[in-house]
Design a protein around this motif. Structure first.
Motif, PDB file in Angstrom:
ATOM      1  N   GLU A 235      -5.717  -4.982   0.028  1.00  0.00           N
ATOM      2  CA  GLU A 235      -6.462  -6.203   0.306  1.00  0.00           C
ATOM      3  C   GLU A 235      -7.953  -6.026   0.048  1.00  0.00           C
ATOM      4  OE1 GLU A 235      -5.151  -7.979   3.933  1.00  0.00           O
ATOM      5  OE2 GLU A 235      -6.635  -9.587   3.791  1.00  0.00           O
TER       6      GLU A 235
ATOM      7  N   PRO B 116       0.788  -1.237   0.000  1.00  0.00           N
ATOM      8  CA  PRO B 116       0.000   0.000   0.000  1.00  0.00           C
ATOM      9  C   PRO B 116       0.821   1.288   0.000  1.00  0.00           C
ATOM     10  CG  PRO B 116       0.036  -0.924   2.212  1.00  0.00           C
ATOM     11  CD  PRO B 116       0.772  -1.882   1.328  1.00  0.00           C
ATOM     12  N   TYR B 117       2.168   1.191  -0.044  1.00  0.00           N
ATOM     13  CA  TYR B 117       2.958   2.410  -0.175  1.00  0.00           C
ATOM     14  C   TYR B 117       2.772   2.931  -1.600  1.00  0.00           C
ATOM     15  CZ  TYR B 117       6.868   5.668   0.361  1.00  0.00           C
ATOM     16  OH  TYR B 117       7.629   6.807   0.436  1.00  0.00           O
ATOM     17  N   THR B 118       2.390   4.189  -1.737  1.00  0.00           N
ATOM     18  CA  THR B 118       2.162   4.751  -3.066  1.00  0.00           C
ATOM     19  C   THR B 118       2.849   6.107  -3.189  1.00  0.00           C
ATOM     20  OG1 THR B 118       0.197   6.036  -2.517  1.00  0.00           O
ATOM     21  CG2 THR B 118      -0.149   3.716  -3.079  1.00  0.00           C
TER      22      THR B 118
ATOM     23  N   ASP C  14       2.333   8.468  -0.263  1.00  0.00           N
ATOM     24  CA  ASP C  14       3.346   8.417   0.801  1.00  0.00           C
ATOM     25  C   ASP C  14       4.629   9.094   0.323  1.00  0.00           C
ATOM     26  OD1 ASP C  14       2.097   6.227   2.790  1.00  0.00           O
ATOM     27  OD2 ASP C  14       1.734   5.630   0.716  1.00  0.00           O
TER      28      ASP C  14
END
Lengths: 127, 561
Positions: free
Chosen positions: B425, B222-224, B227
């Motif tokens: 998820e 989920p790091y995008t 971030d």
């Protein structure tokens, strides 16, 4: 920020029960304002009048989030209280941090909605 | 920029002419009045006589009109004048950036590194962005002919309707800019990497000429990039940039001549702050996908399709329009993807594709980025599924793209209990089943319809010729051996990437094609970089690469004014 409602869920529930038992809710709604909206107000059931949220101005406007915080407390405290909610904390998220506008999910005069749902499988029950 | 390729003539180029002629602007209004706040109310719809600033009533709101003057556009109301006594504070900077996203944060840092005193005002509580990949051309490892061939390819991708100068500007500066973003984001703590050329495998040669790339990657999810921009903002703060969050910009400050002097923002306490900008205001407010009326007007195609972003209400469009800017003509370029339901590397692989009900609807060699055009009705609303059987690893081995083996697909299966990694998820949507009917239920299609579709598809495959849709024979593989797989994708609006008329300095141009002093537009608010119906996926990460590059260049340019 000054609070007029007990911040803990258990205490809030107690307040709700007491006001419901006393039958004060509807009476308060009846005397609080002339609009139909108040009759569907969840707050009215707790003896809170229209003016307490909407002010005394002749033209009633939408309630700013600041108004919510005045009674319900700071956003960061709320986020801390819901930190354990599964699958994720609705009050601290990647879109708004702890600053999602309360009104986006919690509605006073109509059914609340889950803002996450169109994109995520987060089946929160929104009070 | 590669100056020798085109004339820097004084005449207006074709792109600019077209936008001025058919875009949305206040040309007629400006021709009658000198502009500026003093003229407010003169041309109100009510026809009432002019009223003093600040006393106009809501129903007298002035709104924009369509390019032919025939329609009033309620989504572009003229900002109400803000009285001086409502201004709680006035702050002065050299450069004020509105919007802390993938172009705004780089612009602010770039301006600060070039000596400017910089403020960023942001509607959200922190920096925001979407996506992971941002791309640039590595000039050191690229043939000059390759760079030009790529420019030509991108112009063709935009149906030859973009501003070629801006494409060249990206091509010749993006390597430097993306490398700079990677370096500065790392300084702020980001784990960003340069994936270089390998991920751009489809365009390592263009027209036979060799190319090299710089490719920033802010994942895995989920790091995008969101971030990433928050990390970049930390570097910017260290460089002296001041960030003001939860403060939407509500109005540009203009002098009588129409020059932009600053911007007024509204705090969550309802008080206004006036930010004066000595050198310029850079608007980097993103698109308008969450502004329904505006979206329906400019991109009616996406009326029934979901949105991937929140609160992108086109604020910058309204600000710049009323400051004299020109919005690109109707028919804006859109971008719709789903890289979350299943592996991104398999999104363009031409497996059997079925619509929401389970019917085959297209020659599957059409890329995911274009499929929205077949799925824009209310019933499908962007939903479709890729269907394949358990022989896929062997039978599709030579196809373009990258196959993920069955074990890896579990990472995208909501029904599979194994822990998920590198995905959102709550958005995975890949399924496996022993029968087609069971698979249909899992991908939410009609079982009987899907069974009939698969039966017919297998007949087509067996015949060796796709007499239904004409797909090449080497892309025809049967769906016969259980278990069966289905990836239920749902393309939604990632971005709308048409914007407002700018020159090569990203300075806003008015309806006469003249620069508006003090006003610069970047990111998805800037126009001219696209022009086709859809955003091209030729260069993986072009959108973010463009945002970084034009932020980097514009911040530096305005700081040096």
């Amino acid at each position: 920020m000054k609070r007029t409602i007990a911040p803990k869920p258990a205490a809030a529930l107690l307040v709700l029960l007491l006001t419901a038992l006393s039958g004060g809710g509807l009476a308060a709604a009846g005397t609080a304002g002339k609009g139909q909206a108040a009759r569907t107000s969840k707050h009215a059931g707790q003896g809170i009048t229209c003016v307490q949220c909407h002010g005394k101005a002749a033209k009633k406007s939408a309630v700013a989030m600041q108004q919510c915080l005045g009674c319900h407390g700071e956003t960061k405290e709320l986020a801390a209280r819901t930190a354990q909610v599964k699958p994720t904390n609705p009050h601290e998220n990647r879109h708004f941090g702890t600053e999602a506008d309360c009104n986006r999910c919690h509605h006073e005069h109509m059914t609340s909605e889950n803002l996450c749902l169109p994109c995520h499988k987060f089946n929160f029950k929104v009070p | 920029m590669s100056q020798e390729h085109f004339q820097e003539d004084k005449e207006t180029d074709q792109y600019t002419k077209q936008v001025i002629e058919n875009g949305l602007s206040r040309r007629s209004f400006l021709s009658r009045a000198a502009g500026g706040a003093a003229a407010a109310g003169l041309f109100g719809l009510s026809g009432l006589p002019a009223v003093a600033a600040g006393t106009a009533k809501t129903r007298d709101l002035e709104v924009a009109t369509s390019s032919d003057g025939g329609a009033t556009l309620s989504f572009l109301p003229k900002p109400k004048p803000i009285r001086d006594r409502e201004i709680a504070e006035t702050l002065t900077f050299d450069v004020v950036v509105v919007g802390a996203g993938a172009s705004g944060v780089p612009a602010a840092l770039s301006a600060a590194e070039n000596g400017a005193k910089v403020a960023v005002i942001q509607k959200a509580p922190f920096a925001l962005s979407q996506g992971n990949t941002g791309s640039g051309v590595d000039l050191a490892t690229s043939e000059k002919a390759g760079v030009e061939a790529l420019v030509a390819r991108l112009i063709a991708d935009s149906n030859h309707r973009c501003n070629p100068k801006l494409i060249r500007q990206w091509a010749y500066h993006s390597g430097e800019a993306v490398r700079w973003v990677i370096d500065r984001a790392r300084q702020g703590g980001s784990p960003v990497v340069d994936q270089g050329s390998p991920v751009q495998r489809a365009i390592l040669k263009v027209n036979g000429y060799g190319m090299g790339y710089v490719t920033s990657f802010f994942g895995p999810k989920p790091y995008t990039t969101g971030d990433g921009m928050r990390h970049l903002a930390k570097t910017a703060e260290k460089a002296g940039v001041r960030f003001f969050y939860l403060m939407p910009a509500v109005q540009l400050v203009q002098n009588k001549a129409g020059e932009v002097m600053g911007v007024i923002a509204k705090g969550s306490n309802g008080k206004y702050t006036k930010f004066l900008a000595k050198k310029g205001v850079i608007l980097a407010t993103g698109d308008y996908q969450n502004n329904k009326a505006m979206s329906d007007y400019f991109v009616p195609d996406v009326k029934h399709l979901g949105r991937k972003q929140l609160d992108k209400t086109g604020d910058g469009f309204a600000l710049a329009y009323w400051a004299g800017g020109v919005i690109e003509p109707i028919g804006h370029t859109k971008m719709l993807h789903d890289f979350d339901a299943g592996p991104a590397s398999m999104c363009d692989m031409p497996f059997l594709a079925v619509d929401r009900k389970g019917r085959r609807f297209v020659n599957e060699t059409v890329e995911m980025s274009l499929l929205n055009n077949y799925l824009r009705d209310a019933e499908n609303a962007g939903h479709y599924s890729q269907i394949f059987d358990s022989n896929y690893m062997a039978q599709a081995a030579t196809w373009p793209g990258k196959l993920v083996p069955p074990e890896g697909l579990k990472n995208y299966m909501p029904d599979d209990p194994s822990p998920k990694k590198g995905v959102f998820e709550s958005q995975v949507n890949t399924h496996v089943a022993d029968t087609i009917e069971e698979l249909a239920r899992k991908i939410e299609a009609d079982p009987a319809t899907l069974a009939a579709t698969v039966k017919r598809y297998n007949e087509v495959v067996a015949s060796g010729k796709d007499s239904d849709f004409g797909k090449p024979a080497d892309r025809l593989i049967p769906v016969v051996k259980a278990p069966f797989y289905g990836i239920h994708r749902r393309v939604r609006v990632s971005a709308i990437c048409s914007g407002m008329l700018v020159d090569e300095n990203h300075q806003a141009l008015n309806a006469e094609g003249k620069p508006i002093k003090g006003l610069f537009l970047i990111g998805n608010l800037g126009g001219g970089f696209y022009g086709g119906v859809d955003y091209p996926l030729t260069v993986f990460g072009l959108s973010l690469g463009r945002c970084y590059t034009f932020g980097y260049l514009t911040g530096r340019h305005v700081a040096k004014l």
